[in-house]
Design a protein around this motif. Structure first.
Motif, PDB file in Angstrom:
ATOM      1  N   GLU A 173       1.653   9.200  -6.010  1.00 50.87           N
ATOM      2  CA  GLU A 173       2.072  10.423  -5.481  1.00 50.87           C
ATOM      3  C   GLU A 173       3.094  11.179  -6.452  1.00 50.87           C
ATOM      4  O   GLU A 173       3.164  12.235  -6.799  1.00 50.87           O
ATOM      5  CB  GLU A 173       2.399  10.706  -3.955  1.00 50.87           C
ATOM      6  CG  GLU A 173       1.139  10.483  -3.148  1.00 50.87           C
ATOM      7  CD  GLU A 173       1.464  10.408  -1.602  1.00 50.87           C
ATOM      8  OE1 GLU A 173       2.652  10.472  -1.334  1.00 50.87           O
ATOM      9  OE2 GLU A 173       0.557  10.464  -0.806  1.00 50.87           O
ATOM     10  N   TYR A 232       2.486   1.761  -3.414  1.00 50.60           N
ATOM     11  CA  TYR A 232       1.620   2.129  -4.367  1.00 50.60           C
ATOM     12  C   TYR A 232       1.412   3.609  -4.221  1.00 50.60           C
ATOM     13  O   TYR A 232       1.237   4.337  -5.226  1.00 50.60           O
ATOM     14  CB  TYR A 232       0.282   1.349  -4.229  1.00 50.60           C
ATOM     15  CG  TYR A 232      -1.044   1.682  -5.235  1.00 50.60           C
ATOM     16  CD1 TYR A 232      -0.859   1.015  -6.530  1.00 50.60           C
ATOM     17  CD2 TYR A 232      -1.879   2.477  -4.894  1.00 50.60           C
ATOM     18  CE1 TYR A 232      -1.605   1.488  -7.644  1.00 50.60           C
ATOM     19  CE2 TYR A 232      -2.942   2.744  -5.897  1.00 50.60           C
ATOM     20  CZ  TYR A 232      -2.642   2.261  -7.061  1.00 50.60           C
ATOM     21  OH  TYR A 232      -3.711   2.716  -7.891  1.00 50.60           O
ATOM     22  N   ARG A 233       1.081   4.011  -2.870  1.00 49.00           N
ATOM     23  CA  ARG A 233       0.785   5.395  -2.758  1.00 49.00           C
ATOM     24  C   ARG A 233       1.956   6.409  -3.053  1.00 49.00           C
ATOM     25  O   ARG A 233       1.557   7.534  -3.822  1.00 49.00           O
ATOM     26  CB  ARG A 233       0.205   5.443  -1.371  1.00 49.00           C
ATOM     27  CG  ARG A 233      -0.877   6.299  -0.976  1.00 49.00           C
ATOM     28  CD  ARG A 233      -1.418   6.351   0.338  1.00 49.00           C
ATOM     29  NE  ARG A 233      -0.700   6.427   1.381  1.00 49.00           N
ATOM     30  CZ  ARG A 233      -0.527   5.160   2.301  1.00 49.00           C
ATOM     31  NH1 ARG A 233      -1.616   4.341   2.166  1.00 49.00           N
ATOM     32  NH2 ARG A 233       0.230   5.223   3.374  1.00 49.00           N
ATOM     33  N   ASN A 234       3.112   5.954  -2.613  1.00 50.47           N
ATOM     34  CA  ASN A 234       4.092   6.735  -2.982  1.00 50.47           C
ATOM     35  C   ASN A 234       4.508   6.816  -4.641  1.00 50.47           C
ATOM     36  O   ASN A 234       4.764   8.037  -4.862  1.00 50.47           O
ATOM     37  CB  ASN A 234       5.395   6.277  -2.464  1.00 50.47           C
ATOM     38  CG  ASN A 234       5.495   6.239  -0.925  1.00 50.47           C
ATOM     39  OD1 ASN A 234       4.522   6.922  -0.186  1.00 50.47           O
ATOM     40  ND2 ASN A 234       6.469   5.546  -0.381  1.00 50.47           N
ATOM     41  N   ASN A 248       0.647  -1.166  -0.120  1.00 48.72           N
ATOM     42  CA  ASN A 248       0.002   0.002   0.001  1.00 48.72           C
ATOM     43  C   ASN A 248       0.744   1.323  -0.020  1.00 48.72           C
ATOM     44  O   ASN A 248       0.633   2.268  -0.936  1.00 48.72           O
ATOM     45  CB  ASN A 248      -1.082  -0.016   1.240  1.00 48.72           C
ATOM     46  CG  ASN A 248      -2.036  -1.050   1.039  1.00 48.72           C
ATOM     47  OD1 ASN A 248      -2.633  -1.259  -0.115  1.00 48.72           O
ATOM     48  ND2 ASN A 248      -2.749  -1.361   1.947  1.00 48.72           N
ATOM     49  N   GLN A 249       1.870   1.087   0.834  1.00 42.81           N
ATOM     50  CA  GLN A 249       2.893   2.256   0.765  1.00 42.81           C
ATOM     51  C   GLN A 249       3.571   2.676  -0.431  1.00 42.81           C
ATOM     52  O   GLN A 249       3.649   3.660  -0.762  1.00 42.81           O
ATOM     53  CB  GLN A 249       3.757   2.101   2.152  1.00 42.81           C
ATOM     54  CG  GLN A 249       4.571   3.479   2.318  1.00 42.81           C
ATOM     55  CD  GLN A 249       3.666   4.490   2.924  1.00 42.81           C
ATOM     56  OE1 GLN A 249       2.669   4.268   3.558  1.00 42.81           O
ATOM     57  NE2 GLN A 249       3.957   5.724   2.495  1.00 42.81           N
TER      58      GLN A 249
END
Length: 532
Positions: free
Chosen positions: A42, A37-39, A34-35
């Motif tokens: 962004e 993917y989010r990074n 999740n981290q």
């Protein structure tokens, strides 16, 4: 098929730890994915916004919007930038949404597709959205384009920079491949650690299963409680870890229980300190504990050469043992008589020779002298020394002295009653026997003079006083402090036990021993033993 099968302890540990590792890795992996993917999203959004903003501020771009001949200039400028960037497309549009640039030149002049451009054209807002365009589903950034007209900034269009979702997913997948490799390595290490831990725990339990350990423990308790000897086990901190019923009975102590400190139970050292600190093993050492003479054996407990505790075994001297001591005293008399028989045979041979030589007067003198000497010492011991075992010991030593041509002088005022307790009598046997043997050894080393041993023993009101003196080689000053230690001996083949036993028996009765000696002139030992 065995329906009663259950996994062994190490298998259970391996499975449990492996499942725990897998669970942890799943949680860590989920959070990490999740981290990542989010990074990644962004990063892409910020990158496309920054790229769109840099294009929107180019003067050439804003000047050529709204001009027919400006499309070629804008297309050329924008495509050069796109090819050097990570963008899949860069579209410049006017306020009507008409394209001035596109990766596919045939679509220049067509309206922008997706519908998510309205906010930038209507409100001049900067943002990132996801929509499906002519190239497919993409994530695109919108930035308004301004141009100065009549001294005022006027929005003349917008620029959109986009990344296809398929390419974004591929980049995220590449990042996740590295994470997957790390998670797999963690799984391998965790599983290996689980196997090592399971096997190590099993080895530390000597390969036993929990139910087998419980069974062994019950067997041990049953065995300990059926023994007639007392057993007390302590750990390296001197805390009692095990104690059987016989120990409580023999030691007459009700406060012995597991978990209690050793010094709270015994006011004297029972030999466990030497076992714990030095690893010494001792068997059947006599000690007085709670006014009871006991035989104590101590053994250290070792695991891989490390001392982790010790065990003491206590046993009483039973009636059978007392009878054995009586028999030992009788045996000493028999040995003394056997020695006298040997001496009498020698005397008979002498008499026989004198008769053959017809020396009749000398025969009469020899018989009178021999009879007087033998009868004198025997009568003296029977009258003055009332303890049969000690009298037998002295008679045996007197006969040995005669065989060795050593004068054995016993003080004519010596006396010993028969009211001594068993413990004191046994200690006296050990002390007298070893001191006389030590005197024999000392005299035999000095071949220059006639050997002589002097002994006196007095049964006083409160104590027994013993004195043994010889004219042997003596003891040097530096050795006088060492003679009572085990292993010290002046003999080449000696074990250094005799005088140590003397010292131990004196200490058992809280007595005293003094030694004085002049080298080459002899040694003197004075022992005092309280009768209580």
């Amino acid at each position: 098929m065995n329906l009663d099968w259950s996994p062994k302890l190490n298998t259970k540990i391996i499975i449990l730890v492996t499942l725990l590792v897998v669970l942890i890795l799943l949680v860590v992996g989920f959070v990490a994915i999740n981290q990542i993917y989010r990074n990644e999203i962004e990063h892409i959004e910020q990158y496309t916004l920054d790229l769109a903003a840099s294009i929107a501020t180019r003067p050439g771009i804003s000047r050529n919007i709204g001009m027919d001949e400006g499309r070629e200039f804008i297309q050329s400028q924008v495509e050069d930038i796109r090819k050097e960037s990570k963008a899949n497309f860069i579209v410049v549009m006017d306020m009507e949404g008409i394209r001035y640039s596109h990766p596919i030149e045939a679509r220049i002049g067509d309206p922008f597709v997706g519908g998510d451009e309205r906010r930038v054209l209507a409100e001049g807002e900067r943002y990132v959205s996801s929509a499906e365009g002519t190239l497919g589903q993409s994530r695109r950034a919108f930035v308004p384009i301004y141009r100065e007209e009549n001294g005022e900034e006027k929005q003349v269009g917008a620029v959109s920079v986009g990344r296809l979702e398929t390419q974004t997913q591929e980049e995220i997948f590449e990042s996740l491949l590295s994470l997957g490799a790390i998670l797999f390595l963690g799984l391998v290490i965790g599983t290996s650690g689980a196997i090592y831990l399971g096997n190590n725990i099993k080895a530390s339990l000597f390969g036993l299963e929990p139910d087998e350990i419980a069974k062994k423990l019950e067997e041990r308790n049953a065995i300990l409680n059926t023994l007639n000897d007392g057993i007390v086990a302590v750990d390296k901190d001197r805390t009692i870890t095990s104690c059987n019923r016989a120990a409580r009975d023999i030691l007459a102590l009700d406060n012995i229980e597991d978990g209690i400190r050793l010094d709270r139970v015994f006011d004297t050292d029972v030999g466990l300190s030497a076992a714990l600190e030095e690893g010494n093993t001792n068997f059947n050492r006599e000690r007085i504990i709670n006014n009871t003479r006991l035989l104590v054996s101590t053994i250290p407990i070792r695991i891989e050469e490390e001392i982790i505790g010790a065990v003491a075994c206590f046993s009483k001297k039973s009636k059978e043992k007392k009878l054995a001591r009586k028999l030992a005293g009788t045996k000493k008399f028999i040995e003394a008589l056997r020695s006298q028989n040997h001496e009498f045979n020698n005397k008979l041979h002498t008499i026989h020779g004198l008769i053959q030589l017809e020396e009749y007067e000398k025969v009469q003198e020899f018989i009178t002298s021999a009879s007087s000497t033998c009868s004198k010492i025997t009568r003296f011991l029977l009258h003055n020394v009332r303890e049969d075992e000690i009298a037998g010991l002295l008679l045996r030593k007197h006969s040995k002295a005669q065989e060795l041509n050593i004068i054995f002088d016993i003080n004519k005022n010596s006396s010993l009653s028969e009211s001594l307790n068993t413990e004191l009598k046994n200690s006296l046997l050990t002390i007298i026997g070893n001191l006389i043997e030590n005197a024999f050894d000392s005299i035999l080393k000095d071949e220059g003079q006639k050997g002589k041993i002097y002994l006196e023993i007095f049964d006083q009101q409160d104590e027994i006083k013993l004195r043994v003196k010889d004219n042997g080689v003596g003891i040097s000053r530096e050795n006088q402090d060492l003679i009572f230690f085990r292993g010290f001996s002046s003999k080449e083949d000696g074990e250094g036990i005799g005088l140590k036993l003397v010292k131990e028996n004196v200490e058992i009765h809280s007595g005293s021993i003094e030694v004085s000696s002049i080298p080459e002139e002899g040694a003197e030992f004075i022992v005092k033993l309280p009768k209580k």
